[in-house]
Design a protein around this motif. Structure first.
Motif, PDB file in Angstrom:
ATOM      1  N   THR A 249      -4.046  23.213  10.344  1.00 52.95           N
ATOM      2  CA  THR A 249      -5.365  23.811  10.533  1.00 52.95           C
ATOM      3  C   THR A 249      -6.413  23.060   9.711  1.00 52.95           C
ATOM      4  O   THR A 249      -6.090  22.211   8.879  1.00 52.95           O
ATOM      5  CB  THR A 249      -5.344  25.303  10.117  1.00 52.95           C
ATOM      6  OG1 THR A 249      -4.748  25.419   8.820  1.00 52.95           O
ATOM      7  CG2 THR A 249      -4.542  26.127  11.103  1.00 52.95           C
ATOM      8  N   PHE A 250      -7.668  23.388   9.958  1.00 49.04           N
ATOM      9  CA  PHE A 250      -8.801  22.702   9.326  1.00 49.04           C
ATOM     10  C   PHE A 250      -8.713  22.787   7.802  1.00 49.04           C
ATOM     11  O   PHE A 250      -8.635  23.875   7.236  1.00 49.04           O
ATOM     12  CB  PHE A 250     -10.101  23.339   9.823  1.00 49.04           C
ATOM     13  CG  PHE A 250     -11.351  22.746   9.241  1.00 49.04           C
ATOM     14  CD1 PHE A 250     -11.685  21.415   9.468  1.00 49.04           C
ATOM     15  CD2 PHE A 250     -12.199  23.525   8.469  1.00 49.04           C
ATOM     16  CE1 PHE A 250     -12.850  20.877   8.938  1.00 49.04           C
ATOM     17  CE2 PHE A 250     -13.368  23.002   7.945  1.00 49.04           C
ATOM     18  CZ  PHE A 250     -13.692  21.669   8.175  1.00 49.04           C
ATOM     19  N   GLN A 251      -8.742  21.650   7.148  1.00 43.61           N
ATOM     20  CA  GLN A 251      -8.564  21.569   5.694  1.00 43.61           C
ATOM     21  C   GLN A 251      -9.869  21.338   4.936  1.00 43.61           C
ATOM     22  O   GLN A 251      -9.855  21.134   3.728  1.00 43.61           O
ATOM     23  CB  GLN A 251      -7.586  20.440   5.351  1.00 43.61           C
ATOM     24  CG  GLN A 251      -6.245  20.522   6.075  1.00 43.61           C
ATOM     25  CD  GLN A 251      -5.372  21.656   5.579  1.00 43.61           C
ATOM     26  OE1 GLN A 251      -5.207  21.832   4.378  1.00 43.61           O
ATOM     27  NE2 GLN A 251      -4.821  22.439   6.503  1.00 43.61           N
TER      28      GLN A 251
ATOM     29  N   SER B  52     -12.287  28.547  10.363  1.00 40.52           N
ATOM     30  CA  SER B  52     -11.371  29.295   9.490  1.00 40.52           C
ATOM     31  C   SER B  52     -11.953  30.681   9.252  1.00 40.52           C
ATOM     32  O   SER B  52     -13.167  30.869   9.207  1.00 40.52           O
ATOM     33  CB  SER B  52     -11.169  28.571   8.147  1.00 40.52           C
ATOM     34  OG  SER B  52     -12.397  28.388   7.471  1.00 40.52           O
ATOM     35  N   ASP B  53     -11.069  31.668   9.130  1.00 37.03           N
ATOM     36  CA  ASP B  53     -11.454  33.050   8.831  1.00 37.03           C
ATOM     37  C   ASP B  53     -12.526  33.598   9.769  1.00 37.03           C
ATOM     38  O   ASP B  53     -13.447  34.311   9.340  1.00 37.03           O
ATOM     39  CB  ASP B  53     -11.931  33.167   7.371  1.00 37.03           C
ATOM     40  CG  ASP B  53     -10.780  33.046   6.384  1.00 37.03           C
ATOM     41  OD1 ASP B  53      -9.616  33.064   6.823  1.00 37.03           O
ATOM     42  OD2 ASP B  53     -11.044  32.931   5.181  1.00 37.03           O
TER      43      ASP B  53
ATOM     44  N   ARG C 134      -4.986  25.926   3.167  1.00 31.56           N
ATOM     45  CA  ARG C 134      -4.628  26.675   4.362  1.00 31.56           C
ATOM     46  C   ARG C 134      -3.123  26.877   4.422  1.00 31.56           C
ATOM     47  O   ARG C 134      -2.339  26.020   3.999  1.00 31.56           O
ATOM     48  CB  ARG C 134      -5.084  25.938   5.630  1.00 31.56           C
ATOM     49  CG  ARG C 134      -6.583  25.597   5.675  1.00 31.56           C
ATOM     50  CD  ARG C 134      -7.477  26.844   5.632  1.00 31.56           C
ATOM     51  NE  ARG C 134      -7.226  27.746   6.735  1.00 31.56           N
ATOM     52  CZ  ARG C 134      -7.704  27.577   7.972  1.00 31.56           C
ATOM     53  NH1 ARG C 134      -8.439  26.516   8.262  1.00 31.56           N
ATOM     54  NH2 ARG C 134      -7.447  28.462   8.912  1.00 31.56           N
ATOM     55  N   THR C 135      -2.719  27.985   4.991  1.00 36.45           N
ATOM     56  CA  THR C 135      -1.295  28.284   5.116  1.00 36.45           C
ATOM     57  C   THR C 135      -0.585  27.256   5.993  1.00 36.45           C
ATOM     58  O   THR C 135       0.514  26.806   5.679  1.00 36.45           O
ATOM     59  CB  THR C 135      -1.102  29.694   5.695  1.00 36.45           C
ATOM     60  OG1 THR C 135      -1.733  30.646   4.830  1.00 36.45           O
ATOM     61  CG2 THR C 135       0.374  30.039   5.802  1.00 36.45           C
TER      62      THR C 135
END
Length: 346
Positions: free
Chosen positions: A146-148, A316-317, A141-142
């Motif tokens: 955030t969720f890894q 995510s996404d 993730r950038t």
């Protein structure tokens, strides 16, 4: 492979050449320290050789029985070049096939978030006729906040999904330290865009016996993608699926610019199957289907898309994932174009 000069040759065997004559050429090349790769195509048998310039020069290859001609390999990428293997490669994953008329429909959530989310998605894509199930256990993730991904726990959920649905699993490998546990569960190892030029990781998966799905980096040229694939092939693993997923340009109307021209170029340059990821290129679900249609039309061997039971809840996404309730219709739209082009979903 030797580093001195390192010429690359194609030895084209005559149509009348016997297996013994081909084996003789391979044996002599290996005696000279070269790596020799035999490709028996529809029209001819070709031997690709990579080795030391001075040693190969001592071999009177054109005078060997059964040899029709000897040509240099001009591309910087050797093993993945169509010069070496004129016929397309088909990747077979537990009976599911991609390449040379077989179209891969790979689908699943961006990330494995919890068991029921993944199982619900797996059942939906299996019912829609998907070729494989995708799902991220480890997520690059950038932002570090955030969720890894769930890591090892996610791999166990993916294992259960495969056991229930029969779909092979595609999941991303980010770290050489995770190779063993990912290889144990994954049927196909994905190398994501961020790691497309992580050469140590590429060499590591090249030493495995699992097919590799290699995504193009967001600032990677077509030649650099093929050179990345060469890192994998050089270690002995030539089961490689290339993936175009969009590149960075000045355009901001989509998340990335989907380079469909690269698909046509890759099909010309390499024997490896080429698929497209319209989800990451679009960044929004309403564009995934039209981009997927275009990918099929331009000659891609498959697509990989993201789908989630409740995209608005995705960790995510979220904006680009297709609701699983709509995935069946999406798959039918794609299947219609695949059939029109004379292919079948693998």
């Amino acid at each position: 492979m030797a580093s001195t000069g390192s010429p690359e040759l194609l030895i084209v065997m005559a149509a009348s050449a016997t297996p013994a004559e081909t084996e003789h050429v391979v044996a002599r090349l290996q005696e000279a320290g070269a790596v020799a790769r035999v490709q028996r195509g529809r029209e001819a048998t070709v031997i690709g050789a990579i080795g030391d310039r001075e040693l190969l020069a001592t071999l009177p290859l054109e005078g060997f029985p059964g040899v029709e001609k000897v040509l240099p390999i001009l591309k910087p990428y050797k093993l993945v070049s169509r010069e070496v293997s004129p016929d397309p490669t088909v990747i077979d994953v537990d009976g599911k096939r991609i390449g040379d008329g077989f179209f891969g429909l790979i689908a699943g959530p961006c990330a494995v978030e919890y068991r029921e989310q993944t199982m619900e998605t797996a059942r939906a894509v299996a019912a829609a006729g998907a070729t494989m199930l995708r799902g991220g256990a480890f997520k690059p993730r950038t932002s570090p906040y955030t969720f890894q991904g769930l890591g090892s726990e996610a791999l166990e959920i993916l294992r259960e999904a495969r056991e229930e649905t029969g779909l092979p699993i595609v999941t991303e490998l980010m770290d050489p330290r995770h190779v063993e546990e990912v290889v144990e569960v994954a049927d196909v190892i994905q190398i994501g865009a961020r790691n497309s030029q992580n050469f140590l990781l590429l060499a590591e998966v090249g030493r495995s016996d699992k097919p590799v799905l290699l995504k193009r980096g967001t600032s990677t040229s077509v030649e650099e993608l093929l050179m990345a694939a060469e890192y994998v092939a050089k270690e002995g693993n030539e089961q490689i699926i290339l993936c175009e997923r969009g590149i960075k340009t000045f355009e901001q109307s989509t998340r990335y610019t989907l380079d469909l021209g690269s698909v046509a170029v890759l099909k010309h340059e390499t024997h490896l199957p080429v698929i497209v990821d319209p989800s990451h290129a679009a960044g929004r679900r309403d564009l995934v289907l039209p981009l997927a249609r275009a990918a099929v039309a331009v000659g891609a061997d498959g697509i990989i898309v993201e789908t989630h039971p409740r995209p608005e809840e995705a960790l995510s996404d979220a904006a680009q994932q297709i609701p699983t309730a709509e995935f069946g219709e999406f798959a039918r739209e794609i299947a219609a174009i695949v059939e029109l082009l004379g292919k079948r979903i693998g």
